[in-house]
Design an enzyme around this catalytic site. Structure first.
Site, PDB file in Angstrom:
ATOM      1  N   ASN A 203     -13.878   2.487   2.776  1.00  6.59           N
ATOM      2  CA  ASN A 203     -13.879   3.967   2.205  1.00  6.59           C
ATOM      3  C   ASN A 203     -15.161   4.069   1.224  1.00  6.59           C
ATOM      4  OD1 ASN A 203     -12.569   6.374   1.700  1.00  6.59           O
ATOM      5  ND2 ASN A 203     -12.154   5.675  -0.178  1.00  6.59           N
TER       6      ASN A 203
ATOM      7  N   ASP B 240     -14.043  -8.387   4.589  1.00  2.00           N
ATOM      8  CA  ASP B 240     -12.702  -7.987   4.206  1.00  2.00           C
ATOM      9  C   ASP B 240     -12.302  -9.006   3.252  1.00  2.00           C
ATOM     10  OD1 ASP B 240      -9.534  -7.695   4.261  1.00  2.00           O
ATOM     11  OD2 ASP B 240     -10.080  -6.100   5.449  1.00  2.00           O
TER      12      ASP B 240
ATOM     13  N   SER C  60      -2.549   1.112 -12.038  1.00  2.00           N
ATOM     14  CA  SER C  60      -2.598   2.507 -12.160  1.00  2.00           C
ATOM     15  C   SER C  60      -1.470   3.077 -12.944  1.00  2.00           C
ATOM     16  CB  SER C  60      -2.443   3.108 -10.687  1.00  2.00           C
ATOM     17  OG  SER C  60      -1.940   4.376 -10.631  1.00  2.00           O
TER      18      SER C  60
ATOM     19  N   THR D 165       0.647   5.025 -12.010  1.00  2.00           N
ATOM     20  CA  THR D 165       1.714   5.293 -11.108  1.00  2.00           C
ATOM     21  C   THR D 165       2.727   4.102 -11.130  1.00  2.00           C
ATOM     22  OG1 THR D 165       0.397   4.172  -9.281  1.00  2.00           O
ATOM     23  CG2 THR D 165       0.796   6.651  -9.299  1.00  2.00           C
TER      24      THR D 165
ATOM     25  N   TYR E 161       2.273   3.114  -2.504  1.00  2.00           N
ATOM     26  CA  TYR E 161       0.762   2.695  -3.347  1.00  2.00           C
ATOM     27  C   TYR E 161       1.083   1.997  -4.619  1.00  2.00           C
ATOM     28  CZ  TYR E 161      -3.285   3.580  -6.144  1.00  2.00           C
ATOM     29  OH  TYR E 161      -3.986   3.636  -7.330  1.00  2.00           O
TER      30      TYR E 161
ATOM     31  N   LYS F 232       0.799  -1.616  -6.601  1.00  2.00           N
ATOM     32  CA  LYS F 232       0.089  -2.053  -7.904  1.00  2.00           C
ATOM     33  C   LYS F 232       1.174  -2.925  -8.860  1.00  2.00           C
ATOM     34  CE  LYS F 232      -3.812   0.044  -7.176  1.00  2.00           C
ATOM     35  NZ  LYS F 232      -4.881  -0.865  -6.875  1.00  2.00           N
TER      36      LYS F 232
END
Ligand code: NAD
Ligand code: UFG
Length: 341
Positions: A37, A60, A126, A128, A150, A154
């Site tokens: 990305n 990776d 995060s 979140t 997601y 985390k």
């Protein structure tokens, strides 16, 4: 003299800004990124800003042997771990990809770190991870209950990293819970790119402002907030980068796992952000109010007082700075890193 800091995901949005901050503070860094990305062009931009092209390994992180080789070659002593997938919607559509990449790459990194006896790790977590029903401002001990895959990756990574302390007392772990990062490098040479149509508010706003997208959809104006739109704690990416340096400094003196909220402690509504962008660009943003987006929380604001007390870090840049820098980046790089000046 500090040896090398490995920056995983260092050609990405937050990793590249932190790479610059590390180089400017005199650290030596090496970057691993699979360019899933991001673009190699970021390395030239880092060189333009700092005068240094950091060593880069395209790999990776799940390739544990390569990570181990990098540790040996560069005498790495600490790791900042940004690499991972980050789109909430995509994680709902393809949870396996999120579990495999985010968790798989962290487990591989831990294995390589243990083998090389490197015990200092700063992780990009995060906001979140917090429960969607928790009340703002969120403290570090606020209830955790991620509502999407997601956020769950985390949360699970935070648990795994915290567990490491039980197996080896030398581990020094920083869990940095970012709120909503915005902005770009003040030179306009580093910023956030989106592949395809952006999902997040600021990149979408920028594309409407520059005429690439016709209209901003504001997802609901009937929330229980002063103007009816959702409230977030937006933080400039340059302030986030400084938070990483402060955390690294803190961990030099202490073992254990430590979580910190990186936010400003101030809430901004969707409409307030749109109005600030309008002020910066000097013309109105074409917009319409649509229905609520599924999964949005009304308000997510950090209590950043622990980061101030322990790291002596606090966010300094304003919403105006974030909008100006995002707009400068957008104008200089209308097609992201594939743009030519
Ligand atoms: P980004 O996508 O710009 O950067 C992540 C980088 O990691 C990319 O360059 C990508 O190519 C690389 N990568 C992904 N998987 C990899 C793998 N297996 N091996 C090697 N490289 C890999 O994202 P960002 O906005 O810079 O986010 C950095 C970190 O911060 C992520 O972990 C993200 O979850 C977290 N975070 C981001 C936000 C946000 O809104 N941007 C908010 C909270 C937390
Ligand atoms: N919004 C719109 N229109 C859009 C996009 C967003 O009205 O086109 C609204 C959303 O409804 C929300 C606010 O703008 O109220 C912010 O939305 P973002 O998608 O920009 O950000 P989120 O708060 O949903 O989530 C982001 C990242 C997560 C990260 C989290 C941290 O996507 O990865 O911030 O708080 F974890």
């Amino acid at each position: 003299m500090d040896k090398y800091v490995l920056v995983t995901g260092g050609t990405g949005y937050i990793g590249s800004h932190t790479a610059v901050a590390l180089l400017e503070a005199g650290y030596q860094i090496v970057i691993i990124d699979n360019l899933n990305n991001s673009s190699k062009e970021v390395l030239s931009r880092i060189e333009e800003i700092t005068g240094t092209t950091p060593p880069f390994v395209q790999a990776d992180l799940r390739d544990t042997d390569t990570v181990h080789e990098v540790f040996e070659k560069y005498s790495v002593t600490s790791v900042m771990h940004f690499a991972g997938h980050k789109a909430v919607g995509e994680s709902v559509e393809n949870p396996s990809m999120y579990y495999a990449n985010n968790i798989g790459s962290t487990l591989s990194l831990i294995e390589a770190m243990q083998a090389a006896e490197i015990f200092t790790l700063i992780f990009s977590s995060s906001a979140t991870v917090y429960s969607s029903t928790a009340l703002s401002p969120f403290k570090e001990e606020t209830e955790k209950d991620p509502i999407n895959p997601y956020g769950m990756t985390k949360y699970l990574i935070e648990q795994r990293l915290t567990d490491l302390i039980k197996t080896h007392a030398d581990w020094r772990i920083g869990l940095l819970r970012y709120f909503n990062p915005l902005g770009a490098h003040p030179t306009g040479r580093l910023g956030e790119t989106s592949i395809g149509t952006p999902n997040n508010l600021m990149p979408y706003l920028m594309q409407v402002a520059s005429g690439k997208l016709p209209k901003l959809k504001i997802f609901g104006d009937d929330y229980d907030t002063p103007d009816g739109t959702c409230i977030r704690d937006y933080i400039h990416v340059a302030d986030l980068a400084k938070g990483h340096l402060a955390a690294l400094q803190f961990l030099k003196g202490r073992t254990g796992a430590h979580a910190w909220n990186l936010g400003t402690g101030k809430g901004t509504s969707v409409l307030e952000l749109v109005e600030t962008v309008e002020k910066v660009i000097g013309y109105p943003i074409n917009r319409e109010i649509t229905s609520r987006r599924e999964g949005d929380v009304i308000e997510a604001i950090a209590d950043p007082s622990k980061a101030y007390a322990e790291l002596l870090w606090r966010a300094e840049l304003t919403i105006d700075d974030m909008c100006k820098d995002s707009w400068n980046w957008q104008q200089q790089n209308p097609d992201g890193y594939s743009s030519t000046r």
